[in-house]
Structures are given as structure tokens and as C-alpha cells.
Scaffold this motif. Sequence first.
Motif, PDB file in Angstrom:
ATOM      1  N   PHE A 149      64.968   1.066 -35.053  1.00 23.46           N
ATOM      2  CA  PHE A 149      64.457   0.809 -33.795  1.00 23.46           C
ATOM      3  C   PHE A 149      63.031   0.693 -33.734  1.00 23.46           C
ATOM      4  N   GLY A 150      62.475   1.176 -34.910  1.00 19.95           N
ATOM      5  CA  GLY A 150      60.967   0.934 -35.254  1.00 19.95           C
ATOM      6  C   GLY A 150      60.401  -0.611 -34.796  1.00 19.95           C
ATOM      7  N   GLY A 151      61.251  -1.463 -35.366  1.00 21.97           N
ATOM      8  CA  GLY A 151      61.001  -2.998 -35.128  1.00 21.97           C
ATOM      9  C   GLY A 151      61.050  -3.420 -33.764  1.00 21.97           C
ATOM     10  N   ALA A 152      61.280  -2.891 -32.742  1.00 26.58           N
ATOM     11  CA  ALA A 152      61.701  -3.184 -31.309  1.00 26.58           C
ATOM     12  C   ALA A 152      60.183  -3.389 -30.651  1.00 26.58           C
ATOM     13  N   ASP A 153      60.300  -4.205 -29.710  1.00 32.99           N
ATOM     14  CA  ASP A 153      58.717  -4.532 -29.134  1.00 32.99           C
ATOM     15  C   ASP A 153      58.715  -3.517 -28.021  1.00 32.99           C
ATOM     16  N   PHE A 154      57.915  -2.326 -28.307  1.00 37.31           N
ATOM     17  CA  PHE A 154      57.859  -1.449 -27.295  1.00 37.31           C
ATOM     18  C   PHE A 154      56.704  -1.632 -26.295  1.00 37.31           C
ATOM     19  N   PRO A 155      56.629  -1.319 -25.139  1.00 35.32           N
ATOM     20  CA  PRO A 155      57.709  -0.301 -24.570  1.00 35.32           C
ATOM     21  C   PRO A 155      59.048  -0.889 -24.397  1.00 35.32           C
ATOM     22  N   VAL A 156      60.018  -0.327 -24.344  1.00 29.92           N
ATOM     23  CA  VAL A 156      61.577  -0.829 -24.177  1.00 29.92           C
ATOM     24  C   VAL A 156      61.933  -0.331 -22.656  1.00 29.92           C
ATOM     25  N   GLU A 157      62.455  -1.301 -22.105  1.00 32.28           N
ATOM     26  CA  GLU A 157      62.958  -0.900 -20.721  1.00 32.28           C
ATOM     27  C   GLU A 157      64.404  -0.489 -20.623  1.00 32.28           C
ATOM     28  N   ASN A 158      64.970  -0.955 -21.470  1.00 27.47           N
ATOM     29  CA  ASN A 158      66.527  -0.559 -21.530  1.00 27.47           C
ATOM     30  C   ASN A 158      67.249  -0.654 -22.959  1.00 27.47           C
ATOM     31  N   GLN A 159      68.415  -0.368 -22.990  1.00 23.84           N
ATOM     32  CA  GLN A 159      69.121  -0.505 -24.257  1.00 23.84           C
ATOM     33  C   GLN A 159      69.042  -1.975 -24.804  1.00 23.84           C
ATOM     34  N   MET A 160      69.182  -3.005 -23.855  1.00 22.86           N
ATOM     35  CA  MET A 160      69.461  -4.340 -24.514  1.00 22.86           C
ATOM     36  C   MET A 160      68.126  -4.715 -24.986  1.00 22.86           C
ATOM     37  N   ASP A 161      66.790  -4.169 -24.750  1.00 21.44           N
ATOM     38  CA  ASP A 161      65.529  -4.450 -25.367  1.00 21.44           C
ATOM     39  C   ASP A 161      65.645  -3.945 -26.887  1.00 21.44           C
ATOM     40  N   LEU A 162      66.697  -3.121 -27.393  1.00 18.81           N
ATOM     41  CA  LEU A 162      66.514  -2.529 -28.772  1.00 18.81           C
ATOM     42  C   LEU A 162      67.678  -3.579 -29.556  1.00 18.81           C
TER      43      LEU A 162
END
Length: 85
Positions: free
Chosen positions: A16-29
Motif C-alpha cells: 500500500f506504500g505506493g498508493a497516492d496518499f491521501p486515500v479516500e476509499n478502498q478503491m484508491d488502493l
Amino acid sequence: MTDVKAELREQFLEAFGGADFPVENQMDLVPALPDGPGTKFEAGDVSFTAMEMAAKLGSEQEFPYDTPEALVDDIIDGLEAKGML
């Protein structure tokens, strides 16, 4: 912290570290996961996919998350609360 929890925490942070934070919901991950929702996490005798985790932990998560660490803390707490760890 048990070895299983420590190993899972490491896997979650990597995934999950590669996600574009902040994440708003599960689909953002999902874009950060190497195999999308089918990404499998395994440690000791514990094994589940990202999709299975999302289905069971939806009520345990409090989006948005500003950091991977905050997300992973809630994932670990949720897995424990649901008896998955």
C-alpha cells in the motif's frame, strides 16, 4: 507483536506504500497493489487476498488515510477485531 503480525505489517506497507496518499476509499488502493484485488498476503498459517480483506474490514476502516502507516495500523487492528489474526 507476533511474527505473523510483523510479517503482514511489512507486506501491507510494501503493497500500500505506493498508493497516492491521501486515500479516500478502498478503491484508491487498488492501483498500488501488484495483482490488484487478487493480491495475496500470507504469513504463517494466515492467508487472504486484498479483496477478501476489503470485504471483511470495510466497517473497521476510517477513510481518508494520510499515510500508509495509519492505514496499516487500522488494517492490523481490524484483522484482530475480526478474529483473522
